[in-house]
Design a protein around this motif. Structure first.
Motif, PDB file in Angstrom:
ATOM      1  N   TYR A   9       0.784  -1.234   0.000  1.00 38.41           N
ATOM      2  CA  TYR A   9       0.000   0.000   0.000  1.00 38.41           C
ATOM      3  C   TYR A   9       0.824   1.295   0.000  1.00 38.41           C
ATOM      4  CZ  TYR A   9      -3.777   3.245   0.535  1.00 38.41           C
ATOM      5  OH  TYR A   9      -4.643   4.284   0.319  1.00 38.41           O
ATOM      6  N   PRO A  10       1.916   1.414   0.769  1.00 40.00           N
ATOM      7  CA  PRO A  10       2.692   2.666   0.722  1.00 40.00           C
ATOM      8  C   PRO A  10       3.134   3.050  -0.698  1.00 40.00           C
ATOM      9  CG  PRO A  10       3.359   1.389   2.609  1.00 40.00           C
ATOM     10  CD  PRO A  10       2.437   0.509   1.817  1.00 40.00           C
ATOM     11  N   TYR A  11       3.491   2.069  -1.512  1.00 41.86           N
ATOM     12  CA  TYR A  11       3.860   2.352  -2.900  1.00 41.86           C
ATOM     13  C   TYR A  11       2.651   2.799  -3.717  1.00 41.86           C
ATOM     14  CZ  TYR A  11       8.798   1.217  -3.356  1.00 41.86           C
ATOM     15  OH  TYR A  11      10.173   1.255  -3.303  1.00 41.86           O
ATOM     16  N   ILE A  12       1.469   2.299  -3.366  1.00 40.49           N
ATOM     17  CA  ILE A  12       0.245   2.722  -4.047  1.00 40.49           C
ATOM     18  C   ILE A  12       0.003   4.207  -3.797  1.00 40.49           C
ATOM     19  CG2 ILE A  12      -2.284   2.464  -4.099  1.00 40.49           C
ATOM     20  CD1 ILE A  12      -1.883  -0.507  -3.491  1.00 40.49           C
ATOM     21  N   VAL A  13       0.279   4.675  -2.570  1.00 38.77           N
ATOM     22  CA  VAL A  13       0.129   6.091  -2.226  1.00 38.77           C
ATOM     23  C   VAL A  13       1.067   6.946  -3.079  1.00 38.77           C
ATOM     24  CG1 VAL A  13       0.495   7.816  -0.410  1.00 38.77           C
ATOM     25  CG2 VAL A  13      -0.651   5.669   0.132  1.00 38.77           C
ATOM     26  N   VAL A  14       2.347   6.544  -3.164  1.00 34.20           N
ATOM     27  CA  VAL A  14       3.325   7.292  -3.959  1.00 34.20           C
ATOM     28  C   VAL A  14       2.915   7.314  -5.428  1.00 34.20           C
ATOM     29  CG1 VAL A  14       5.718   7.353  -4.757  1.00 34.20           C
ATOM     30  CG2 VAL A  14       5.225   6.809  -2.369  1.00 34.20           C
ATOM     31  N   LYS A  15       2.520   6.165  -5.960  1.00 32.37           N
ATOM     32  CA  LYS A  15       2.121   6.078  -7.373  1.00 32.37           C
ATOM     33  C   LYS A  15       0.923   6.978  -7.660  1.00 32.37           C
ATOM     34  CE  LYS A  15      -0.693   3.178  -8.963  1.00 32.37           C
ATOM     35  NZ  LYS A  15      -1.560   2.120  -9.480  1.00 32.37           N
ATOM     36  N   SER A  16      -0.073   6.977  -6.782  1.00 34.34           N
ATOM     37  CA  SER A  16      -1.279   7.784  -6.982  1.00 34.34           C
ATOM     38  C   SER A  16      -0.937   9.269  -7.011  1.00 34.34           C
ATOM     39  CB  SER A  16      -2.298   7.507  -5.869  1.00 34.34           C
ATOM     40  OG  SER A  16      -2.743   6.175  -5.909  1.00 34.34           O
ATOM     41  N   ARG A  17      -0.066   9.701  -6.122  1.00 36.40           N
ATOM     42  CA  ARG A  17       0.304  11.124  -6.058  1.00 36.40           C
ATOM     43  C   ARG A  17       1.064  11.562  -7.307  1.00 36.40           C
ATOM     44  NH1 ARG A  17       1.799  12.595   0.251  1.00 36.40           N
ATOM     45  NH2 ARG A  17      -0.123  11.735   1.152  1.00 36.40           N
ATOM     46  N   ILE A  18       1.947  10.705  -7.798  1.00 38.75           N
ATOM     47  CA  ILE A  18       2.701  11.044  -9.008  1.00 38.75           C
ATOM     48  C   ILE A  18       1.790  11.041 -10.229  1.00 38.75           C
ATOM     49  CG2 ILE A  18       4.552  10.304 -10.556  1.00 38.75           C
ATOM     50  CD1 ILE A  18       6.023   9.196  -8.126  1.00 38.75           C
ATOM     51  N   GLN A  19       0.897  10.062 -10.315  1.00 36.07           N
ATOM     52  CA  GLN A  19       0.036   9.936 -11.490  1.00 36.07           C
ATOM     53  C   GLN A  19      -0.931  11.104 -11.657  1.00 36.07           C
ATOM     54  OE1 GLN A  19      -1.742   5.991 -11.292  1.00 36.07           O
ATOM     55  NE2 GLN A  19      -0.179   5.183 -12.666  1.00 36.07           N
ATOM     56  N   VAL A  20      -1.413  11.670 -10.544  1.00 38.48           N
ATOM     57  CA  VAL A  20      -2.351  12.792 -10.665  1.00 38.48           C
ATOM     58  C   VAL A  20      -1.619  14.112 -10.852  1.00 38.48           C
ATOM     59  CG1 VAL A  20      -4.096  11.631  -9.272  1.00 38.48           C
ATOM     60  CG2 VAL A  20      -2.515  13.208  -8.158  1.00 38.48           C
ATOM     61  N   GLY A  21      -0.277  14.066 -10.860  1.00 38.54           N
ATOM     62  CA  GLY A  21       0.501  15.285 -11.075  1.00 38.54           C
ATOM     63  C   GLY A  21       0.470  16.226  -9.894  1.00 38.54           C
ATOM     64  N   GLN A  22       0.348  15.686  -8.696  1.00 35.54           N
ATOM     65  CA  GLN A  22       0.284  16.510  -7.490  1.00 35.54           C
ATOM     66  C   GLN A  22       1.580  17.304  -7.324  1.00 35.54           C
ATOM     67  OE1 GLN A  22       0.964  14.862  -3.565  1.00 35.54           O
ATOM     68  NE2 GLN A  22      -1.164  15.272  -3.034  1.00 35.54           N
ATOM     69  N   SER A  23       1.448  18.592  -6.952  1.00 29.19           N
ATOM     70  CA  SER A  23       2.621  19.454  -6.812  1.00 29.19           C
ATOM     71  C   SER A  23       3.603  18.906  -5.774  1.00 29.19           C
ATOM     72  CB  SER A  23       2.182  20.872  -6.416  1.00 29.19           C
ATOM     73  OG  SER A  23       1.435  20.837  -5.211  1.00 29.19           O
ATOM     74  N   GLN A  24       3.062  18.329  -4.694  1.00 29.21           N
ATOM     75  CA  GLN A  24       3.909  17.757  -3.655  1.00 29.21           C
ATOM     76  C   GLN A  24       4.770  16.618  -4.209  1.00 29.21           C
ATOM     77  OE1 GLN A  24       4.039  19.031  -0.709  1.00 29.21           O
ATOM     78  NE2 GLN A  24       5.011  17.542   0.650  1.00 29.21           N
TER      79      GLN A  24
END
Length: 314
Positions: free
Chosen positions: A233-248
């Protein structure tokens, strides 16, 4: 039609059914994963809040791209998995069941191919699931508009170019371990169950071959997905944030750096945001998929066989 192609078709159809049934949970887990602020809302409170602010349709934002994604993902995965499985079994003599290492190898091949091919679809889906249209919010306070697939693609291309469609491919490839774990656990649990039932039949003096029921596939699918999601799951969080183009997420130099940064800025809870709805969605989806895929495979196989027989008689 080859057996691998029938498996691919059944996997795609089963995935569409499973995703449609559980999609609101996908939206909830994706939004929670990309949220950097800590909230203590329950799943029910979050659902009511989204409906109040954005309307019921918001729970299905990105559904069309998600259905395309799950059909492509499952179709490609089952095709490559069954092909790899067949090659492995035909290359050796002995038992016709995959060992743990063989299951992992077949899953690794299928998962890598699937990830590269389907990543653009999931980038689009993730972007739609968390998008809130500013232009529409000026005319309607309660129902922000979710952009369509083509509009989302244009936004991604305008911002990041073609490479934007493969945002998060790094952690996505790492997450190949999720289906590898899932299918390995599934195969081994299935083998254990078959061996157990075979032993019971032999003890009774029966030579019958045990047949797994739809309910067996449902439970095995749910359990195997629970193990896989909890581990990754922690990798799922990182992947989701990168995929949506989040500024963070632009600060993440790599998947591991992203994990470390989330841990530093948000604590251990940040690595598991949305895990409740994600586990529920993943387990239900996998359970429905495994049961549905097996049933659809059998029906399709029967149909293809019945069509082929008259043709051969001619």
């Amino acid at each position: 039609m080859s057996d691998s192609a029938i498996h691919a078709l059944a996997g795609a159809a089963g995935g569409i059914v499973a995703m449609t049934a559980t999609y609101p949970l996908v939206v909830l887990s994706t939004r929670a994963a990309v949220e950097t602020k800590n909230h203590s809302k329950t799943v029910v409170q979050t659902v009511l809040d989204i409906i109040k602010r954005e309307g019921l349709r918001a729970l299905y934002s990105g559904l069309s791209s998600s259905l395309i994604g799950i059909a492509v993902t499952n179709g490609v995965y089952y095709y490559f998995y069954e092909r790899s499985r067949g090659i492995i079994l035909n290359s050796r003599k002995g038992a016709k069941a995959l060992s743990t290492l063989e299951s992992m190898l077949a899953g690794l091949i299928a998962g890598s191919a699937t990830t590269v091919i389907s990543n653009p679809i999931w980038v689009i889906q993730a972007s739609q699931a968390v998008h809130k249209s500013e232009s529409d919010s000026r005319t309607s306070k309660n129902t922000p508009r979710t952009p369509g697939m083509l509009e989302t693609v244009n936004q991604i291309l305008a911002k990041d170019g073609v490479a934007g469609l493969w945002r998060g491919i790094g952690p996505a490839l790492v997450l190949v371990i999720n289906p590898v774990t899932q299918y390995t656990v599934f195969e081994q649990l299935k083998n254990i169950l078959i061996e157990s039932r075979t032993a019971k039949l032999r003890a009774r003096g029966s030579k019958a071959v045990p047949v797994l029921r739809d309910w067996d596939y449902f439970l095995l699918g749910a359990l195997s997905k629970l193990v896989a999601t909890a581990l990754t799951y922690p990798y799922i969080v990182v992947k989701s944030r990168i995929q949506v183009g989040q500024s963070q997420a632009s600060k993440y130099r790599s998947s591991l750096h992203g994990l470390a940064l989330i841990l530093k800025e948000e604590g251990i809870r940040g690595l598991y945001k949305g895990i409740g709805s994600k586990v529920l969605q993943s387990v239900l989806t996998a359970a429905i998929l495994f049961a549905g895929q097996r049933r659809i495979y059998e029906l399709t196989k029967q149909a293809v066989t019945s069509i082929a027989k008259p043709a051969t008689l001619k």
